[in-house]
Design an enzyme around this catalytic site. Structure first.
Site, PDB file in Angstrom:
ATOM      1  N   MET A  85       2.506 -27.629 -18.629  1.00  0.00           N
ATOM      2  CA  MET A  85       2.849 -27.585 -19.928  1.00  0.00           C
ATOM      3  C   MET A  85       2.298 -27.946 -21.090  1.00  0.00           C
ATOM      4  O   MET A  85       2.819 -28.028 -22.298  1.00  0.00           O
ATOM      5  CB  MET A  85       4.589 -28.034 -19.987  1.00  0.00           C
ATOM      6  CG  MET A  85       5.351 -27.191 -18.882  1.00  0.00           C
ATOM      7  SD  MET A  85       5.607 -25.386 -19.074  1.00  0.00           S
ATOM      8  CE  MET A  85       6.367 -24.952 -17.575  1.00  0.00           C
ATOM      9  N   CYS A  86       1.331 -28.630 -20.779  1.00  0.00           N
ATOM     10  CA  CYS A  86       0.488 -29.056 -21.957  1.00  0.00           C
ATOM     11  C   CYS A  86      -0.396 -27.914 -22.546  1.00  0.00           C
ATOM     12  O   CYS A  86      -0.874 -27.040 -22.246  1.00  0.00           O
ATOM     13  CB  CYS A  86      -0.630 -30.037 -21.288  1.00  0.00           C
ATOM     14  SG  CYS A  86      -0.132 -31.852 -20.971  1.00  0.00           S
ATOM     15  N   HIS A  87      -0.340 -28.282 -24.001  1.00  0.00           N
ATOM     16  CA  HIS A  87      -1.158 -27.235 -24.758  1.00  0.00           C
ATOM     17  C   HIS A  87      -2.629 -27.482 -24.957  1.00  0.00           C
ATOM     18  O   HIS A  87      -3.069 -28.715 -24.697  1.00  0.00           O
ATOM     19  CB  HIS A  87      -0.570 -27.521 -26.192  1.00  0.00           C
ATOM     20  CG  HIS A  87       0.803 -26.795 -26.469  1.00  0.00           C
ATOM     21  ND1 HIS A  87       1.953 -27.815 -26.061  1.00  0.00           N
ATOM     22  CD2 HIS A  87       1.390 -25.682 -26.928  1.00  0.00           C
ATOM     23  CE1 HIS A  87       2.985 -27.154 -26.415  1.00  0.00           C
ATOM     24  NE2 HIS A  87       2.700 -25.893 -27.084  1.00  0.00           N
ATOM     25  N   MET A 103      -1.093 -37.316 -22.905  1.00  0.00           N
ATOM     26  CA  MET A 103      -1.211 -36.559 -21.564  1.00  0.00           C
ATOM     27  C   MET A 103      -2.705 -36.625 -21.288  1.00  0.00           C
ATOM     28  O   MET A 103      -3.448 -36.848 -20.212  1.00  0.00           O
ATOM     29  CB  MET A 103      -0.655 -35.168 -21.267  1.00  0.00           C
ATOM     30  CG  MET A 103       0.775 -35.269 -21.345  1.00  0.00           C
ATOM     31  SD  MET A 103       1.677 -36.522 -20.256  1.00  0.00           S
ATOM     32  CE  MET A 103       0.974 -36.180 -18.530  1.00  0.00           C
ATOM     33  N   GLU A 104      -3.442 -36.277 -22.466  1.00  0.00           N
ATOM     34  CA  GLU A 104      -4.979 -36.131 -22.239  1.00  0.00           C
ATOM     35  C   GLU A 104      -5.651 -37.659 -21.855  1.00  0.00           C
ATOM     36  O   GLU A 104      -6.315 -37.870 -21.119  1.00  0.00           O
ATOM     37  CB  GLU A 104      -5.551 -35.735 -23.622  1.00  0.00           C
ATOM     38  CG  GLU A 104      -5.385 -34.346 -23.657  1.00  0.00           C
ATOM     39  CD  GLU A 104      -4.149 -33.694 -24.006  1.00  0.00           C
ATOM     40  OE1 GLU A 104      -3.794 -32.576 -23.870  1.00  0.00           O
ATOM     41  OE2 GLU A 104      -3.300 -34.570 -24.378  1.00  0.00           O
ATOM     42  N   ASP A 119     -13.275 -41.903  -5.124  1.00  0.00           N
ATOM     43  CA  ASP A 119     -14.089 -41.013  -4.432  1.00  0.00           C
ATOM     44  C   ASP A 119     -15.464 -41.528  -3.951  1.00  0.00           C
ATOM     45  O   ASP A 119     -15.890 -41.176  -3.144  1.00  0.00           O
ATOM     46  CB  ASP A 119     -14.219 -39.668  -5.255  1.00  0.00           C
ATOM     47  CG  ASP A 119     -15.033 -38.481  -4.463  1.00  0.00           C
ATOM     48  OD1 ASP A 119     -14.758 -38.378  -3.206  1.00  0.00           O
ATOM     49  OD2 ASP A 119     -16.072 -38.117  -5.260  1.00  0.00           O
TER      50      ASP A 119
END
Length: 157
Positions: free
Chosen positions: A74-76, A112-113, A127
């Site tokens: 749902m992130c733009h 969110m970014e 990793d």
């Protein structure tokens, strides 16, 4: 409280931000990765077989911030104007703290970014070093601060 990502039929939707004002948005997030002494020394001494771990994690954090709308449904998509990183060493704890700050001029925030950047950066460290230490712990991924938009300023206390 009504959730903005659900329509009247309770179906998921992307929030319409077209009527919102363009404002300066900035957010900072951080997270920790703890590891064995051996893994920590390999990173500090830049002797990992896969290459320079911290430099690669920085690049991954930037890429993670830029790709957030592709992995969080749902992130733009946003035109980011800045992604800045910092990595702090915690020698006694055999840990690193990754801090990511993201900025844009837009209609929706960049929290969110910043959080995605931290997550991807720390996963990259995992990793690249997992052959040495599979028991590494990624913890405390959190929003440190954000500014802009109608909800105003937030600073973690």
């Amino acid at each position: 409280m009504k959730l903005s990502h659900l329509d009247e039929k309770n179906h998921p939707k992307m929030v319409d931000v077209s009527d919102k004002n363009i404002t300066s948005r900035i957010a900072t997030a951080s997270g920790m990765i703890y590891m064995s002494q051996e893994a920590f020394d390999v990173i500090k001494n830049n002797t990992a077989k896969k290459g320079p771990v911290l430099q690669t994690a920085i690049i991954a954090a930037i890429m993670g911030a830029k790709k957030t709308s592709e992995i969080i449904p749902m992130c733009h998509p946003l035109m980011l104007s800045k992604v800045e990183t910092d990595i702090m060493e915690f020698v006694k704890e055999c840990a690193f703290k990754l801090i990511v700050t993201v900025k844009c001029e837009g209609k929706t925030g960049v929290e969110m970014e910043a959080l995605s950047g931290v997550s991807i950066g720390l996963l990259t460290i995992y990793d690249m070093i997992k052959a040495i230490d599979k028991s590494m712990r990624i913890t405390d991924i959190l929003l440190e601060s954000k500014e802009g938009g109608k909800s105003g300023k937030f600073v973690r206390s």
